[in-house]
Every structure is written in structure tokens, then in C-alpha cells.
Scaffold this motif. Sequence first.
Motif, PDB file in Angstrom:
ATOM      1  N   PRO A  63     -18.650-109.569  48.395  1.00  0.00           N
ATOM      2  CA  PRO A  63     -19.271-108.588  47.496  1.00  0.00           C
ATOM      3  C   PRO A  63     -20.263-109.272  46.546  1.00  0.00           C
ATOM      4  O   PRO A  63     -20.171-110.478  46.295  1.00  0.00           O
ATOM      5  CB  PRO A  63     -18.086-108.025  46.712  1.00  0.00           C
ATOM      6  CG  PRO A  63     -17.065-109.108  46.750  1.00  0.00           C
ATOM      7  CD  PRO A  63     -17.257-109.820  48.066  1.00  0.00           C
ATOM      8  N   PHE A  64     -21.185-108.488  46.028  1.00  0.00           N
ATOM      9  CA  PHE A  64     -22.107-108.973  45.005  1.00  0.00           C
ATOM     10  C   PHE A  64     -21.346-109.089  43.692  1.00  0.00           C
ATOM     11  O   PHE A  64     -20.316-108.453  43.487  1.00  0.00           O
ATOM     12  CB  PHE A  64     -23.274-108.007  44.827  1.00  0.00           C
ATOM     13  CG  PHE A  64     -24.270-107.993  45.970  1.00  0.00           C
ATOM     14  CD1 PHE A  64     -24.147-108.810  47.076  1.00  0.00           C
ATOM     15  CD2 PHE A  64     -25.357-107.141  45.918  1.00  0.00           C
ATOM     16  CE1 PHE A  64     -25.080-108.788  48.106  1.00  0.00           C
ATOM     17  CE2 PHE A  64     -26.294-107.114  46.934  1.00  0.00           C
ATOM     18  CZ  PHE A  64     -26.157-107.930  48.037  1.00  0.00           C
ATOM     19  N   ALA A  65     -21.886-109.866  42.774  1.00  0.00           N
ATOM     20  CA  ALA A  65     -21.240-110.073  41.475  1.00  0.00           C
ATOM     21  C   ALA A  65     -21.230-108.794  40.642  1.00  0.00           C
ATOM     22  O   ALA A  65     -20.287-108.542  39.898  1.00  0.00           O
ATOM     23  CB  ALA A  65     -21.937-111.189  40.700  1.00  0.00           C
ATOM     24  N   ASP A  66     -22.270-107.968  40.786  1.00  0.00           N
ATOM     25  CA  ASP A  66     -22.376-106.738  40.000  1.00  0.00           C
ATOM     26  C   ASP A  66     -22.157-105.535  40.907  1.00  0.00           C
ATOM     27  O   ASP A  66     -22.568-105.539  42.067  1.00  0.00           O
ATOM     28  CB  ASP A  66     -23.768-106.660  39.351  1.00  0.00           C
ATOM     29  CG  ASP A  66     -23.839-105.633  38.242  1.00  0.00           C
ATOM     30  OD1 ASP A  66     -23.717-104.423  38.541  1.00  0.00           O
ATOM     31  OD2 ASP A  66     -24.028-106.036  37.078  1.00  0.00           O
ATOM     32  N   GLU A  67     -21.532-104.494  40.402  1.00  0.00           N
ATOM     33  CA  GLU A  67     -21.299-103.278  41.182  1.00  0.00           C
ATOM     34  C   GLU A  67     -22.590-102.485  41.426  1.00  0.00           C
ATOM     35  O   GLU A  67     -22.652-101.649  42.312  1.00  0.00           O
ATOM     36  CB  GLU A  67     -20.273-102.381  40.476  1.00  0.00           C
ATOM     37  CG  GLU A  67     -18.876-102.971  40.443  1.00  0.00           C
ATOM     38  CD  GLU A  67     -18.296-103.189  41.834  1.00  0.00           C
ATOM     39  OE1 GLU A  67     -18.394-102.289  42.693  1.00  0.00           O
ATOM     40  OE2 GLU A  67     -17.768-104.295  42.070  1.00  0.00           O
ATOM     41  N   LEU A  70     -28.745-102.599  42.529  1.00  0.00           N
ATOM     42  CA  LEU A  70     -30.084-102.861  42.001  1.00  0.00           C
ATOM     43  C   LEU A  70     -30.124-104.104  41.106  1.00  0.00           C
ATOM     44  O   LEU A  70     -31.193-104.628  40.813  1.00  0.00           O
ATOM     45  CB  LEU A  70     -30.601-101.648  41.222  1.00  0.00           C
ATOM     46  CG  LEU A  70     -30.859-100.395  42.072  1.00  0.00           C
ATOM     47  CD1 LEU A  70     -31.199 -99.211  41.183  1.00  0.00           C
ATOM     48  CD2 LEU A  70     -31.956-100.655  43.087  1.00  0.00           C
ATOM     49  N   LYS A  71     -28.950-104.558  40.663  1.00  0.00           N
ATOM     50  CA  LYS A  71     -28.858-105.743  39.818  1.00  0.00           C
ATOM     51  C   LYS A  71     -28.455-106.997  40.606  1.00  0.00           C
ATOM     52  O   LYS A  71     -28.142-108.020  40.025  1.00  0.00           O
ATOM     53  CB  LYS A  71     -27.861-105.507  38.685  1.00  0.00           C
ATOM     54  CG  LYS A  71     -28.306-104.426  37.718  1.00  0.00           C
ATOM     55  CD  LYS A  71     -27.269-104.210  36.641  1.00  0.00           C
ATOM     56  CE  LYS A  71     -27.688-103.092  35.691  1.00  0.00           C
ATOM     57  NZ  LYS A  71     -26.644-102.793  34.715  1.00  0.00           N
ATOM     58  N   ALA A  72     -28.471-106.894  41.923  1.00  0.00           N
ATOM     59  CA  ALA A  72     -28.079-108.040  42.754  1.00  0.00           C
ATOM     60  C   ALA A  72     -28.999-109.224  42.495  1.00  0.00           C
ATOM     61  O   ALA A  72     -30.219-109.076  42.363  1.00  0.00           O
ATOM     62  CB  ALA A  72     -28.130-107.660  44.222  1.00  0.00           C
ATOM     63  N   HIS A  73     -28.406-110.391  42.435  1.00  0.00           N
ATOM     64  CA  HIS A  73     -29.168-111.625  42.276  1.00  0.00           C
ATOM     65  C   HIS A  73     -29.953-111.875  43.564  1.00  0.00           C
ATOM     66  O   HIS A  73     -29.451-111.614  44.660  1.00  0.00           O
ATOM     67  CB  HIS A  73     -28.215-112.799  41.985  1.00  0.00           C
ATOM     68  CG  HIS A  73     -28.921-114.038  41.614  1.00  0.00           C
ATOM     69  ND1 HIS A  73     -29.408-114.913  42.554  1.00  0.00           N
ATOM     70  CD2 HIS A  73     -29.246-114.550  40.407  1.00  0.00           C
ATOM     71  CE1 HIS A  73     -30.005-115.923  41.946  1.00  0.00           C
ATOM     72  NE2 HIS A  73     -29.909-115.729  40.633  1.00  0.00           N
ATOM     73  N   PRO A  74     -31.179-112.367  43.469  1.00  0.00           N
ATOM     74  CA  PRO A  74     -31.972-112.625  44.682  1.00  0.00           C
ATOM     75  C   PRO A  74     -31.249-113.476  45.720  1.00  0.00           C
ATOM     76  O   PRO A  74     -31.405-113.237  46.932  1.00  0.00           O
ATOM     77  CB  PRO A  74     -33.222-113.334  44.150  1.00  0.00           C
ATOM     78  CG  PRO A  74     -33.369-112.807  42.754  1.00  0.00           C
ATOM     79  CD  PRO A  74     -31.954-112.634  42.250  1.00  0.00           C
TER      80      PRO A  74
END
Length: 147
Positions: A63-67, A70-74
Motif C-alpha cells: 500500500p501507499f503511505a497515504d490513503e 493523489l498524495k502518493a509519493h512519486p
Amino acid sequence: MARMTTTHAARARLLGAWRLVSWKAFDAAGDAFHPLGADAVGQLLYDDSGRMSAQLARANRPPFADEDWLKAHPDEVVAAWPDYFGYFGTFTVDGDAGTVTHHIESGSFPNLTGTDPVRTYHFDTARDLTLAADSVWGAVRIVWTRG
């Protein structure tokens, strides 16, 4: 009339939801590989109105760090992109040729937009379907099961 009957029967068998069993590609030397891993997951949908959707993904994606996507780290985006392959559009069937054509409207790989890839189909059992095509990788065989 036989062509219509063959096409109609094949189209009717394709309709519904299919779950991925395996996706194998074969390079020019004939060596097999799994583009998304041997345990990839996926879903293929054909509906009676002529719409279709294919979604395939590597199993157990982190999973990405943020839910909020749109705020996913590149770095997360770059790592996730090759682990998913999907597209949607419409489909047509040619029962005599044993082919289904996916008319792609859009998907995860932009180069497919507006293309019409042709897959041969084979019903292996009452519940199993194999789609085959030639691709830039070589021969591709995708096995699906009902459900």
C-alpha cells in the motif's frame, strides 16, 4: 445464418465475469514468463450491451503511505505502475474465426487507447476460457475461470 449462430453462441458464452487463473507470455526463444508474477490476480468482464473491462495486477502489492492516492509519493507511483495492467471499452466476436476483438477506449497503458487487439478464444471447460494473442513480447496466453 450459421455465422450468426456461431457468433451469437460464442458471444453468449463469453458474457459475464471471469477471474484470472494465469497470464503467461512466451519470448522469441519460446521461454515462458509471467508479466505480473505467477500468482497475479485479475478480472475480465463482458456484458450484454457489448462493454468489456480487463484488470490484471501483481498479487500482494504494497500500500501507499497515504490513503489519498493523489498524495502518493512519486517513488510509490513509479513502483506501482508496472504492477497493474487494465483497460476498458467494447468488444465484438467472430465465432467462425474464434476471435474476440477488444475495442479499447482507455487504460493504464495510454498506447492502447483507440486500438483493436484481436484475441483468439478457446473454452477449455464449461468454466474455463483461454485468450491468446501475439504481442510485442511474443505469444501471450491468459487463462480465466468463471466467477
